[in-house]
Design a protein around this motif. Structure first.
Motif, PDB file in Angstrom:
ATOM      1  N   VAL A  48       0.825  -1.217   0.000  1.00 27.80           N
ATOM      2  CA  VAL A  48       0.000   0.000   0.000  1.00 27.80           C
ATOM      3  C   VAL A  48       0.860   1.269   0.000  1.00 27.80           C
ATOM      4  O   VAL A  48       0.579   2.191  -0.764  1.00 27.80           O
ATOM      5  N   PRO A  49       1.922   1.360   0.826  1.00 30.37           N
ATOM      6  CA  PRO A  49       2.754   2.576   0.745  1.00 30.37           C
ATOM      7  C   PRO A  49       3.394   2.762  -0.636  1.00 30.37           C
ATOM      8  O   PRO A  49       3.536   3.896  -1.104  1.00 30.37           O
ATOM      9  N   ASN A  50       3.746   1.663  -1.291  1.00 32.13           N
ATOM     10  CA  ASN A  50       4.319   1.767  -2.635  1.00 32.13           C
ATOM     11  C   ASN A  50       3.288   2.273  -3.638  1.00 32.13           C
ATOM     12  O   ASN A  50       3.621   3.057  -4.537  1.00 32.13           O
ATOM     13  N   ILE A  51       2.048   1.834  -3.509  1.00 32.70           N
ATOM     14  CA  ILE A  51       0.992   2.324  -4.394  1.00 32.70           C
ATOM     15  C   ILE A  51       0.773   3.817  -4.172  1.00 32.70           C
ATOM     16  O   ILE A  51       0.613   4.578  -5.129  1.00 32.70           O
ATOM     17  N   ALA A  52       0.795   4.231  -2.919  1.00 36.41           N
ATOM     18  CA  ALA A  52       0.608   5.653  -2.614  1.00 36.41           C
ATOM     19  C   ALA A  52       1.756   6.489  -3.179  1.00 36.41           C
ATOM     20  O   ALA A  52       1.532   7.568  -3.744  1.00 36.41           O
ATOM     21  N   GLU A  53       2.968   6.009  -3.053  1.00 38.36           N
ATOM     22  CA  GLU A  53       4.119   6.725  -3.617  1.00 38.36           C
ATOM     23  C   GLU A  53       4.034   6.764  -5.138  1.00 38.36           C
ATOM     24  O   GLU A  53       4.363   7.777  -5.759  1.00 38.36           O
ATOM     25  N   PHE A  54       3.587   5.678  -5.726  1.00 36.87           N
ATOM     26  CA  PHE A  54       3.437   5.630  -7.174  1.00 36.87           C
ATOM     27  C   PHE A  54       2.394   6.638  -7.646  1.00 36.87           C
ATOM     28  O   PHE A  54       2.593   7.321  -8.651  1.00 36.87           O
ATOM     29  N   ALA A  55       1.304   6.763  -6.916  1.00 36.40           N
ATOM     30  CA  ALA A  55       0.269   7.747  -7.265  1.00 36.40           C
ATOM     31  C   ALA A  55       0.828   9.162  -7.152  1.00 36.40           C
ATOM     32  O   ALA A  55       0.527  10.028  -7.985  1.00 36.40           O
ATOM     33  N   PRO A  66     -12.550   6.414  -8.310  1.00 37.30           N
ATOM     34  CA  PRO A  66     -11.963   7.530  -9.070  1.00 37.30           C
ATOM     35  C   PRO A  66     -10.445   7.653  -8.897  1.00 37.30           C
ATOM     36  O   PRO A  66      -9.738   7.993  -9.844  1.00 37.30           O
ATOM     37  N   LEU A  67      -9.947   7.337  -7.700  1.00 37.99           N
ATOM     38  CA  LEU A  67      -8.491   7.346  -7.498  1.00 37.99           C
ATOM     39  C   LEU A  67      -7.829   6.259  -8.346  1.00 37.99           C
ATOM     40  O   LEU A  67      -6.791   6.494  -8.976  1.00 37.99           O
ATOM     41  N   LEU A  68      -8.432   5.084  -8.345  1.00 37.78           N
ATOM     42  CA  LEU A  68      -7.882   4.010  -9.177  1.00 37.78           C
ATOM     43  C   LEU A  68      -7.941   4.370 -10.652  1.00 37.78           C
ATOM     44  O   LEU A  68      -7.036   4.031 -11.418  1.00 37.78           O
ATOM     45  N   GLY A 112      -6.594  -2.607 -16.081  1.00 35.43           N
ATOM     46  CA  GLY A 112      -6.887  -3.739 -15.202  1.00 35.43           C
ATOM     47  C   GLY A 112      -7.003  -3.345 -13.747  1.00 35.43           C
ATOM     48  O   GLY A 112      -7.634  -4.037 -12.958  1.00 35.43           O
ATOM     49  N   LEU A 113      -6.408  -2.212 -13.402  1.00 37.86           N
ATOM     50  CA  LEU A 113      -6.473  -1.749 -12.024  1.00 37.86           C
ATOM     51  C   LEU A 113      -7.905  -1.417 -11.622  1.00 37.86           C
ATOM     52  O   LEU A 113      -8.333  -1.709 -10.506  1.00 37.86           O
ATOM     53  N   ILE A 114      -8.654  -0.840 -12.532  1.00 38.98           N
ATOM     54  CA  ILE A 114     -10.060  -0.518 -12.254  1.00 38.98           C
ATOM     55  C   ILE A 114     -10.864  -1.799 -12.092  1.00 38.98           C
ATOM     56  O   ILE A 114     -11.721  -1.901 -11.215  1.00 38.98           O
ATOM     57  N   VAL A 115     -10.568  -2.784 -12.915  1.00 40.17           N
ATOM     58  CA  VAL A 115     -11.269  -4.066 -12.835  1.00 40.17           C
ATOM     59  C   VAL A 115     -10.990  -4.734 -11.489  1.00 40.17           C
ATOM     60  O   VAL A 115     -11.901  -5.295 -10.870  1.00 40.17           O
ATOM     61  N   ILE A 116      -9.769  -4.640 -11.020  1.00 39.27           N
ATOM     62  CA  ILE A 116      -9.432  -5.225  -9.719  1.00 39.27           C
ATOM     63  C   ILE A 116     -10.242  -4.565  -8.613  1.00 39.27           C
ATOM     64  O   ILE A 116     -10.785  -5.237  -7.729  1.00 39.27           O
ATOM     65  N   GLY A 117     -10.357  -3.238  -8.654  1.00 35.21           N
ATOM     66  CA  GLY A 117     -11.160  -2.530  -7.662  1.00 35.21           C
ATOM     67  C   GLY A 117     -12.619  -2.927  -7.712  1.00 35.21           C
ATOM     68  O   GLY A 117     -13.268  -3.093  -6.681  1.00 35.21           O
TER      69      GLY A 117
END
Length: 160
Positions: A28-35, A107-109, A120-125
């Motif tokens: 999760v911290p890596n996803i936040a940094e990536f965003a 919306p963030l995804l 695919g990220l939206i589909v995962i959500g």
């Protein structure tokens, strides 16, 4: 029910929590940094992603605790009790909460997926939201059945 089958289910509940904990700590911290890297002008996206994903983990762990509690009640032959009905109700609400949190976070995804070109990220959500609502509906059906079974059991006890 045999104690071995509930022991297996208790272990399964614990094992379901471990990967989510690992995701929360490492991924999760890596996803936040990536965003934040994708949108350097909008540094607040990092915190929104963290809040969204960690907020979804809270009802997940509450539901796991309630499931574990339900298995303990089954071991103690208290499966047909109001405590079991409340545990199922809590699981139902947790499933709805997870679904709502992921729908709010879509919306963030979408922003991350559009910038990174990863649809695919939206589909995962959406899959996570759908799976949590399925669990919620299943818990609601079990809650209703358990209430009816308790009512029938009470009537039978009073008949004697």
């Amino acid at each position: 029910m045999k104690r071995g089958s509930t022991l297996f289910l208790k272990v399964a509940v614990i094992l379901m929590g471990i990967p989510v904990l690992a995701l929360c700590v490492f991924f999760v911290p890596n996803i936040a940094e990536f965003a934040a890297e994708l949108y350097p002008d909008h540094g607040y996206l990092r915190y929104l992603v963290l809040i969204d994903l960690y907020a979804a983990a809270i009802p997940f762990y509450i539901a796991l605790y309630q499931a574990f509690r339900l298995l303990v009640l089954i071991d103690r032959n208290l499966a047909f009790s109001d405590v079991a009905v409340r545990a199922l109700r809590n699981i139902k609400f947790c499933g709805m909460a997870i679904c709502l949190i992921y729908i709010i976070g879509l919306p963030l995804l979408y922003l991350i997926a559009e910038k990174d070109d990863a649809p695919g990220l939206i589909v995962i959500g959406m899959v996570i939201a759908f799976a949590s609502i399925v669990v919620s509906v299943f818990a609601a059906v079990l809650q209703k059945l358990l209430k009816e079974a308790i009512h029938i059991k009470t009537e039978n006890d009073l008949t004697v």
